[in-house]
Scaffold this motif. Structure first.
Motif: not given
Length: 180
Positions: A72-77, A105-116
């Motif tokens: 998750y800290l290198r890539r996010v899907n 559910i589509c929360v939009g773009n998540l970047s690497v490391g997006t917090s809980l």
């Protein structure tokens, strides 16, 4: 598991559980090891469902699954990280059928490391119609998108924040821009 990722998961648990402890609208259930990499978030806020006959009504319990995979800290899907658990008849432009006959559910773009906490906030804003996709070419549920454009005067469905504060009308100006 590397030390950096372990530290990230520990921080997510601490911050997520702190938010849940302060919120009357969120129950957060950690799972998947120590520190946990999976959560079930139960939101007891007002959102919409579509019942038999196509009638759109308010509901008050929604669940989302969140998983932080080892990389998750290198890539996010986003489709891996956030899963819609229920109800199946939730009605929102950002909630609809996805791969494998599951609802997502589509929360939009998540970047690497997006917090809980950020993911929880985004899910809450979607459920309560504080965050809405009004463009059918960008919506998961095209029918709900068309319905939302015709019923903007009803939004947000729930004016509370995740911490229970009521949103003032002037606070909605940025949300109104997103709806256009």
């Amino acid at each position: 598991m590397d030390n950096v990722f372990t530290g990230f998961l520990e921080d997510q648990m601490k911050e997520g559980m702190s938010l849940a402890a302060r919120s009357e609208l969120l129950t957060l259930l950690p799972a998947g090891g120590t520190p946990p990499s999976r959560y079930v978030a139960r939101f007891t806020c007002r959102g919409l469902v579509r019942v038999r006959g196509g009638v759109v009504v308010e509901a008050e319990c929604f669940e989302v699954g969140i998983w932080f995979p080892p990389d998750y800290l290198r890539r996010v899907n986003p489709l891996e990280v956030v899963s819609w658990l229920g109800p199946d008849d939730a009605y929102h432009p950002n909630i609809g059928p996805g791969p494998g006959n599951r609802i997502f559910i589509c929360v939009g773009n998540l970047s690497v490391g997006t917090s809980l906490v950020e993911i929880l906030m985004q899910c809450f804003e979607i459920i309560t119609y504080q965050k809405i996709t009004m463009r059918e070419d960008d919506a998961v549920n095209h029918e709900a998108c068309a319905w939302a454009r015709a019923n903007q005067d009803r939004f947000p469905i729930d004016r509370r924040t995740l911490l229970g504060r009521t949103i003032a009308t002037q606070d909605l100006s940025s949300s109104a821009e997103e709806r256009q």
